[in-house]
Write an enzyme that holds these catalytic residues in place. Structure first.
Site, PDB file in Angstrom:
ATOM      1  N   LYS A  58      15.513  42.985  35.206  1.00  0.00           N
ATOM      2  CA  LYS A  58      15.600  41.561  35.554  1.00  0.00           C
ATOM      3  C   LYS A  58      16.883  40.943  36.374  1.00  0.00           C
ATOM      4  O   LYS A  58      17.889  40.071  36.103  1.00  0.00           O
ATOM      5  CB  LYS A  58      15.697  40.597  33.957  1.00  0.00           C
ATOM      6  CG  LYS A  58      14.468  40.936  33.432  1.00  0.00           C
ATOM      7  CD  LYS A  58      14.650  40.148  32.141  1.00  0.00           C
ATOM      8  CE  LYS A  58      13.236  40.111  31.422  1.00  0.00           C
ATOM      9  NZ  LYS A  58      13.047  41.472  30.792  1.00  0.00           N
ATOM     10  N   ARG A  59      17.214  41.939  37.450  1.00  0.00           N
ATOM     11  CA  ARG A  59      18.330  41.454  38.462  1.00  0.00           C
ATOM     12  C   ARG A  59      18.078  39.861  39.217  1.00  0.00           C
ATOM     13  O   ARG A  59      16.720  39.646  39.304  1.00  0.00           O
ATOM     14  CB  ARG A  59      18.422  42.475  39.309  1.00  0.00           C
ATOM     15  CG  ARG A  59      18.604  43.912  38.741  1.00  0.00           C
ATOM     16  CD  ARG A  59      20.143  43.971  38.097  1.00  0.00           C
ATOM     17  NE  ARG A  59      20.575  45.199  37.673  1.00  0.00           N
ATOM     18  CZ  ARG A  59      20.681  45.620  36.533  1.00  0.00           C
ATOM     19  NH1 ARG A  59      20.286  44.969  35.335  1.00  0.00           N
ATOM     20  NH2 ARG A  59      21.187  46.814  36.388  1.00  0.00           N
TER      21      ARG A  59
END
Length: 314
Positions: free
Chosen positions: A104-105
């Site tokens: 989830k960057r």
């Protein structure tokens, strides 16, 4: 060359199983028969995680096409935990499973490129390029716009990888932002998935889907159904099944008339299957991996039934 999403679809089709095993190894939920072998240190906990993960992979690699390790449960153990993450990913790939790294960057510019180098691309030192974690897909937060996504898209093209972009997540408070309506009356999640559909145009494979894909939760079936209509070329990673309350009949709404379109994640329901009502009286704690396999087969049957019933209703 087949693109990343075609490879995933064909593994799903071959196994007749549209599921991914989430490996979110909370230390306190691991079987004591595993944790008791190791010292109560960061290194010992990480070694226990690797043993646990490998046992689950050994028990399921022939029936489940992919794993999805959530990086937070490795980062929390520091450097030993990140080594456990890397070893888990490498072992799964050696067994023929695809790896969806749940990271989830969501940053921009050179920072986003650095993240992409670490997970999808390569890191260059002088004239030498090295693949670091070398996973097949990652999850991405798009809420800084295309600047936070473009480096990953470019590496998807260059290295034949894929990304799942957060659209409508399964958590209870997702609507605080994702359901907000803009001036034209359209929800934010709807606008985001339209962007995902557009961003993925150049990476559509022979099955009609793109390697630029989306995360859409099973806990919001009406939204899932709506998003499928909006984005016919976007593949879905669907969390929320099992422990979060998502049902097979809900999940099926994200699939197309051919029974394709999504891969369903189950984490706790598979990892802790040996504690569940279905299996706790049939398997000893030391047989936790056997319970995981049986739960995976049960889950496969339940989800496929839901997909078939949805196809008949169309």
């Amino acid at each position: 060359m087949k693109n990343a999403i075609d490879i995933l679809i064909e593994k799903i089709t071959k196994m007749n199983n549209p599921t991914v095993m989430g490996l979110d190894p909370r230390y306190e939920l691991l079987p004591k028969c595993v944790t008791d072998k190791y010292p109560k240190t960061l290194e010992g906990a990480s070694e226990a995680i690797v043993e646990f993960n490998k046992k689950l992979i050994d028990a399921t690699y022939d029936i489940i096409p992919a794993i999805k390790p959530q990086i937070a449960f490795y980062e929390m153990f520091g450097i030993p935990g990140m080594k456990a993450f890397q070893e888990t990913c490498k072992y799964a790939k050696e067994k023929g499973m695809l790896v969806i790294a749940d990271i989830k960057r969501g940053d921009i510019g050179s920072t986003a490129q650095g993240y992409s180098n670490a997970f999808l691309g390569k890191t260059k030192i002088g004239d030498i390029e090295s693949a670091i974690f070398d996973v097949d897909f990652v999850t991405i937060n798009p809420y800084m716009g295309i600047d936070s996504v473009k480096p990953f898209i470019e590496d998807c093209k260059k290295y034949n990888k894929g990304i799942f972009i957060l659209v409508k997540t399964s958590n209870p408070s997702s609507g605080e932002i994702q359901d907000v309506k803009t001036e034209d009356g359209e929800e934010i999640y709807s606008k985001v998935v339209k962007l995902v559909e557009k961003w993925g145009e150049e990476l559509r494979g022979k099955h009609g889907y793109s390697s630029i894909a989306a995360v859409v939760g099973a806990t919001y079936p009406e939204e899932l159904k709506k998003i499928r209509k909006i984005a016919p070329h976007t593949y879905f990673l669907i969390p929320g099944y099992g422990a979060q309350g998502g049902k097979a009949s809900d999940i099926a709404l994200g699939f197309d008339k051919n029974g394709l379109g999504g891969i369903i994640n189950a984490s706790r329901s598979l990892m802790s299957a040996y504690k569940s009502e279905n299996w706790k009286d049939k398997f000893k704690e030391s047989e936790y991996f056997k319970a995981t396999r049986e739960e995976a087969l049960r889950m496969k049957e339940e989800i496929n039934k839901g997909i078939e019933e949805n196809k008949k209703r169309r």
